[in-house]
Write a protein that holds these residues in place. Structure first.
Motif, PDB file in Angstrom:
ATOM      1  N   LEU A  39       8.710   7.509 -15.251  1.00 10.73           N
ATOM      2  CA  LEU A  39       8.445   6.841 -13.983  1.00 10.73           C
ATOM      3  C   LEU A  39       8.380   5.335 -14.177  1.00 10.73           C
ATOM      4  CD1 LEU A  39       7.796   6.862 -10.990  1.00 10.73           C
ATOM      5  CD2 LEU A  39       5.377   7.169 -11.598  1.00 10.73           C
ATOM      6  N   GLN A  40       7.728   4.895 -15.259  1.00 10.92           N
ATOM      7  CA  GLN A  40       7.609   3.467 -15.482  1.00 10.92           C
ATOM      8  C   GLN A  40       8.974   2.833 -15.678  1.00 10.92           C
ATOM      9  OE1 GLN A  40       4.626   1.830 -15.139  1.00 10.92           O
ATOM     10  NE2 GLN A  40       6.053   0.114 -15.071  1.00 10.92           N
ATOM     11  N   ALA A  41       9.884   3.558 -16.359  1.00 13.62           N
ATOM     12  CA  ALA A  41      11.239   3.030 -16.550  1.00 13.62           C
ATOM     13  C   ALA A  41      11.948   2.861 -15.216  1.00 13.62           C
ATOM     14  CB  ALA A  41      12.032   3.967 -17.462  1.00 13.62           C
ATOM     15  N   VAL A  42      11.780   3.839 -14.308  1.00 15.15           N
ATOM     16  CA  VAL A  42      12.410   3.743 -12.991  1.00 15.15           C
ATOM     17  C   VAL A  42      11.763   2.631 -12.167  1.00 15.15           C
ATOM     18  CG1 VAL A  42      12.798   4.963 -10.818  1.00 15.15           C
ATOM     19  CG2 VAL A  42      13.140   6.138 -12.991  1.00 15.15           C
ATOM     20  N   LEU A  43      10.441   2.516 -12.236  1.00 11.70           N
ATOM     21  CA  LEU A  43       9.762   1.432 -11.532  1.00 11.70           C
ATOM     22  C   LEU A  43      10.235   0.077 -12.035  1.00 11.70           C
ATOM     23  CD1 LEU A  43       6.099   2.795 -11.350  1.00 11.70           C
ATOM     24  CD2 LEU A  43       7.772   2.668  -9.500  1.00 11.70           C
ATOM     25  N   ASP A  44      10.525   0.002 -13.328  1.00 17.38           N
ATOM     26  CA  ASP A  44      11.048  -1.250 -13.878  1.00 17.38           C
ATOM     27  C   ASP A  44      12.399  -1.590 -13.265  1.00 17.38           C
ATOM     28  OD1 ASP A  44       8.850  -1.580 -15.530  1.00 17.38           O
ATOM     29  OD2 ASP A  44       9.766  -0.521 -17.209  1.00 17.38           O
ATOM     30  N   VAL A  45      13.229  -0.575 -13.047  1.00 14.18           N
ATOM     31  CA  VAL A  45      14.523  -0.816 -12.407  1.00 14.18           C
ATOM     32  C   VAL A  45      14.318  -1.373 -10.995  1.00 14.18           C
ATOM     33  CG1 VAL A  45      16.628   0.268 -11.548  1.00 14.18           C
ATOM     34  CG2 VAL A  45      15.698   0.952 -13.767  1.00 14.18           C
ATOM     35  N   PHE A  46      13.427  -0.726 -10.231  1.00 12.10           N
ATOM     36  CA  PHE A  46      13.141  -1.208  -8.878  1.00 12.10           C
ATOM     37  C   PHE A  46      12.522  -2.608  -8.920  1.00 12.10           C
ATOM     38  CE2 PHE A  46      12.661   3.430  -7.328  1.00 12.10           C
ATOM     39  CZ  PHE A  46      14.036   3.511  -7.131  1.00 12.10           C
ATOM     40  N   HIS A  47      11.636  -2.816  -9.893  1.00  6.57           N
ATOM     41  CA  HIS A  47      11.007  -4.129 -10.033  1.00  6.57           C
ATOM     42  C   HIS A  47      12.054  -5.195 -10.341  1.00  6.57           C
ATOM     43  CE1 HIS A  47       7.615  -6.660 -12.041  1.00  6.57           C
ATOM     44  NE2 HIS A  47       7.775  -6.979 -10.782  1.00  6.57           N
ATOM     45  N   LEU A  48      13.010  -4.837 -11.192  1.00  7.87           N
ATOM     46  CA  LEU A  48      14.092  -5.763 -11.519  1.00  7.87           C
ATOM     47  C   LEU A  48      14.888  -6.110 -10.270  1.00  7.87           C
ATOM     48  CD1 LEU A  48      15.972  -7.256 -13.503  1.00  7.87           C
ATOM     49  CD2 LEU A  48      17.185  -5.077 -13.827  1.00  7.87           C
ATOM     50  N   VAL A  49      15.267  -5.094  -9.491  1.00  6.80           N
ATOM     51  CA  VAL A  49      16.037  -5.329  -8.269  1.00  6.80           C
ATOM     52  C   VAL A  49      15.251  -6.211  -7.300  1.00  6.80           C
ATOM     53  CG1 VAL A  49      17.024  -4.219  -6.228  1.00  6.80           C
ATOM     54  CG2 VAL A  49      17.357  -3.204  -8.491  1.00  6.80           C
ATOM     55  N   GLN A  50      13.968  -5.902  -7.130  1.00 12.41           N
ATOM     56  CA  GLN A  50      13.128  -6.669  -6.207  1.00 12.41           C
ATOM     57  C   GLN A  50      13.066  -8.136  -6.614  1.00 12.41           C
ATOM     58  OE1 GLN A  50       9.241  -4.988  -5.493  1.00 12.41           O
ATOM     59  NE2 GLN A  50       8.351  -6.962  -4.963  1.00 12.41           N
ATOM     60  N   ASN A  51      12.863  -8.381  -7.887  1.00 10.05           N
ATOM     61  CA  ASN A  51      12.714  -9.766  -8.340  1.00 10.05           C
ATOM     62  C   ASN A  51      14.044 -10.511  -8.383  1.00 10.05           C
ATOM     63  OD1 ASN A  51       9.795 -10.408  -9.224  1.00 10.05           O
ATOM     64  ND2 ASN A  51      10.135  -8.349 -10.012  1.00 10.05           N
ATOM     65  N   ARG A  72       0.835  -1.207   0.000  1.00  4.37           N
ATOM     66  CA  ARG A  72       0.000   0.000   0.000  1.00  4.37           C
ATOM     67  C   ARG A  72       0.868   1.254   0.000  1.00  4.37           C
ATOM     68  NH1 ARG A  72      -5.304  -0.634  -1.473  1.00  4.37           N
ATOM     69  NH2 ARG A  72      -6.143  -2.547  -0.564  1.00  4.37           N
ATOM     70  N   GLY A  73       1.905   1.226   0.834  1.00  5.87           N
ATOM     71  CA  GLY A  73       2.802   2.380   0.871  1.00  5.87           C
ATOM     72  C   GLY A  73       3.508   2.585  -0.450  1.00  5.87           C
ATOM     73  N   GLN A  74       3.950   1.502  -1.064  1.00  3.45           N
ATOM     74  CA  GLN A  74       4.608   1.594  -2.364  1.00  3.45           C
ATOM     75  C   GLN A  74       3.657   2.166  -3.414  1.00  3.45           C
ATOM     76  OE1 GLN A  74       5.349  -2.070  -4.601  1.00  3.45           O
ATOM     77  NE2 GLN A  74       7.502  -1.456  -4.797  1.00  3.45           N
ATOM     78  N   GLY A  75       2.396   1.704  -3.396  1.00  4.08           N
ATOM     79  CA  GLY A  75       1.416   2.210  -4.352  1.00  4.08           C
ATOM     80  C   GLY A  75       1.148   3.692  -4.160  1.00  4.08           C
ATOM     81  N   LEU A  76       1.065   4.132  -2.892  1.00  2.32           N
ATOM     82  CA  LEU A  76       0.828   5.552  -2.618  1.00  2.32           C
ATOM     83  C   LEU A  76       1.985   6.402  -3.122  1.00  2.32           C
ATOM     84  CD1 LEU A  76      -0.707   7.883  -1.257  1.00  2.32           C
ATOM     85  CD2 LEU A  76       0.460   7.277   0.886  1.00  2.32           C
ATOM     86  N   VAL A  77       3.203   5.991  -2.802  1.00  2.00           N
ATOM     87  CA  VAL A  77       4.375   6.758  -3.240  1.00  2.00           C
ATOM     88  C   VAL A  77       4.446   6.782  -4.764  1.00  2.00           C
ATOM     89  CG1 VAL A  77       6.898   6.817  -3.256  1.00  2.00           C
ATOM     90  CG2 VAL A  77       5.666   6.337  -1.137  1.00  2.00           C
ATOM     91  N   ARG A  78       4.148   5.641  -5.385  1.00  2.00           N
ATOM     92  CA  ARG A  78       4.191   5.579  -6.849  1.00  2.00           C
ATOM     93  C   ARG A  78       3.172   6.526  -7.462  1.00  2.00           C
ATOM     94  NH1 ARG A  78       4.065   0.237  -7.503  1.00  2.00           N
ATOM     95  NH2 ARG A  78       1.796   0.145  -7.566  1.00  2.00           N
ATOM     96  N   ALA A  79       1.973   6.570  -6.898  1.00  2.00           N
ATOM     97  CA  ALA A  79       0.935   7.444  -7.441  1.00  2.00           C
ATOM     98  C   ALA A  79       1.312   8.919  -7.289  1.00  2.00           C
ATOM     99  CB  ALA A  79      -0.396   7.165  -6.750  1.00  2.00           C
TER     100      ALA A  79
END
Length: 623
Positions: free
Chosen positions: A153-165, A99-106
């Motif tokens: 933003l989506q490109a940066v989220l992809d970087v974070f998503h890559l690191v997370q996975n 939820r916190g991640q979604g809020l910050v992302r929005a």
């Protein structure tokens, strides 16, 4: 100088290999990270923190599941309950972090969309008229604006998503290592082909959208014409609706066929490669089931390995998917990068304006100019518009002393408005020089030159704002100067218009917004004339067909004041109405971009040349 033209799109078969396109796309990721960081460093750090925390929780929850099964098989009630509560805590923490991640992302997305669009519009303000009249550059602007609000933003989220996975996969890999290296090799081998295929289809989709930008703009224009009030009268009266709707439908169907074919190929290969990945997963399941049946694995370990296999495969596929998405978003970021890298085509746009908080005063600038020639000089000027072979002006030379008026006469396309564009620095000549008070136009700087010029173009703007703003935009620094607004309205002949409006200067004009009042063509032109007189310090006045939409009485009223309004100003007047033209001190007659005659009204009539013929034709029209 003109902006460089874009090379023609390559055929699909000649496109760069997908892996090179991938490197090109990924090269724009640092720019995306920089944009996101500048918008909100705190939100970027928070997003990274949420990502790292969420990477560790799935493995922890899988281990808790194993311990629950082990406690159950050992009939350890307290242990089972403790591990259930532990997994519940991890699940609650995961939900909170998501939820916190979604809020910050929005919030970051909303902030970034505004910041990037402001940057694009700031860049647009630095470009020249040539850029906006060039379809190639306009396509680039359209593509940049279309993707600007989401791609960085989506490109940066992809970087974070890559690191997370990657981190999650590393945890699952450590668990699965006990089964043997073959399991990890199988998972990786099953996931890579699907990602490679997805990256290739992403590249094809990018090329498809980029190459059809001109057609997409045409589709938008057709929709605009069919559904806009400015065109509704002619569309209905001329019966244009079916024709234009047919074109819209045909173009839309072509887009649909292209998208359909790409979607079908994408779905086919995605399905086949996804099936291969599923076969590998269930092959691993079968191996574990056989080992468990033989007593080599406990039920808890089987549960842990099955979760680790499924989640590990998903993590690895998601990591590869993030790489593919980074590549795709990077490709679209290249549109933004190309637009932001555009350079002004002429020196005026790049020249530094004088310092100070307020707008410079044109007459003060003229007074401070170096001693010598005072006035406007065209010296062997030749010019052609970008992308055209024919000359709009050819070897044009004349001099207008300060304080005198010059009328430009000729048929449409003779070069009259082109002279004004060169004088005001909207274009630079290809040959020759344009000088104001002995200095080339480019040397004045944008603000200094424009402070000296008051102008009304034939295709003046009709701003969907209040009357005050429509008039005050002529000198935005003095937008709230009531006395100057009043003088401008009076001089432009707009007093009757303003007096008849319900809220006077505060009346909203146009029909785009609530309570807006639409004006007639002549009323709009009176407002535009008033706007030109806001810049009282301007010592050069340009009137391009200033009374074309006015009735005879209103036109007579404007030009009754013509000499007083232009007193002490260098004036350029373009008009097809000879009663207006004859008021100028001197007249230039243009034909095919060249000066063919020059003189006063009386001398040109007496000469019996081109001007006399035009004057005679118009006089007979009033007989």
């Amino acid at each position: 100088m003109h902006p460089p033209t874009r090379p023609a799109p390559r055929a699909e078969g000649a496109a760069a290999p997908w892996h090179k396109r991938a490197l090109e796309g990924l090269a724009h990721l640092p720019q995306a990270l920089s944009l996101v960081w500048r918008s909100s460093p705190a939100a970027t750090v928070a997003l990274a923190g949420f990502t790292l925390a969420l990477a560790a929780l799935p493995v922890a929850m899988a281990y808790a599941g194993k311990r629950i099964i082990d406690a159950i098989t050992a009939r350890d009630r307290d242990g089972a309950l403790a591990w259930v509560l532990a997994e519940l805590g991890a699940a609650a923490l995961q939900l909170g972090l998501q939820r916190g991640q979604g809020l910050v992302r929005a919030l970051l997305g909303a902030r970034l969309a505004i910041d990037i669009n402001v940057s694009i519009l700031e860049k647009a303000l630095t470009l020249d008229l040539a850029h906006f009249e060039d379809p190639t550059t306009y396509d680039l602007l359209t593509r940049a604006r279309r993707e600007a609000s989401s791609r960085p933003l989506q490109a940066v989220l992809d970087v974070f998503h890559l690191v997370q996975n990657v981190l999650s996969f590393a945890g699952y890999a450590a668990v699965l290592a006990a089964l043997g290296p073959w399991v990890l090799v199988a998972l990786v081998a099953a996931a890579v082909p699907a990602t490679v295929a997805e990256m290739r289809f992403s590249a094809q989709g990018f090329r498809l959208r980029n190459w059809r930008s001109p057609e997409a703009r045409k589709l938008n224009y057709l929709e605009y014409v069919l559904a806009n009030d400015a065109h509704a009268k002619e569309v209905k009266l001329f019966g244009l609706g079916p024709l234009l709707l047919g074109r819209f439908r045909e173009l839309g169907e072509r887009f649909y066929r292209d998208d359909r074919d790409l979607a079908r190929r994408r779905a086919l290969w995605g399905g086949l490669l996804g099936l291969a990945s599923a076969l590998v997963l269930y092959g691993c399941y079968a191996s574990m089931a056989l080992r468990a049946a033989a007593g080599a694995l406990t039920l808890g370990n089987v549960t842990l390995y099955m979760v680790a296999l499924r989640q590990g495969q998903q993590s690895f596929q998601s990591a590869l998917g993030a790489v593919g998405a980074m590549f795709e978003n990077g490709l679209y970021l290249s549109n933004l990068a190309q637009f932001m890298a555009l350079a002004p085509a002429n020196g005026l746009a790049a020249a530094r304006a004088p310092g100070g908080d307020g707008a410079p005063d044109g007459r003060a600038l003229a007074a401070r100019a170096a001693p010598g020639e005072k006035g406007v000089r065209f010296e062997n000027v030749s010019f052609r518009y970008p992308g055209r072979e024919g000359w709009a002006l050819r070897e044009v030379s004349f001099f207008v002393p300060a304080g005198q008026s010059l009328a430009l006469v000729g048929h449409n396309g003779a070069g009259k408005t082109t002279i004004i564009k060169l004088l005001t620095g909207l274009y630079e000549p290809d040959e020759g020089r344009v000088l104001v008070d002995g200095r080339e136009v480019a040397d004045w700087g944008r603000e200094a030159l424009h402070a000296r010029v008051g102008v009304v173009f034939q295709d003046f703007n009709r701003y969907q704002f209040t009357v005050r703003e429509n008039v005050g935009f002529g000198d935005v620094v003095r937008l709230d100067d009531a006395e100057r607004l009043g003088r401008a309205v009076e001089r432009g002949g707009a007093s009757p218009v303003v007096g008849a409006l319900p809220q006077g200067l505060e009346t909203q004009l146009g029909k785009w917004f609530r309570e807006g009042v639409e004006l007639s063509g002549g009323q709009w032109q009176a407002v535009a004339l008033a706007r030109s007189f806001m810049r009282e310090g301007a010592d050069i006045l340009v009137l391009d067909e200033p009374t074309a939409a006015l009735d005879a009485q209103a036109e007579h009223a404007v030009f009754e004041r013509f000499r007083a309004l232009t007193q002490g100003r260098t004036t350029f007047l373009i008009s097809h109405r000879f009663p207006t033209v004859r008021m100028a001190d001197r007249i230039l007659v243009l034909d095919g971009g060249r000066i063919v005659e020059e003189g006063t009204h009386d001398s040109l009539v007496a000469a019996g040349g081109r001007y006399a013929q035009l004057f005679s034709l118009q006089a007979r029209g009033y007989a």
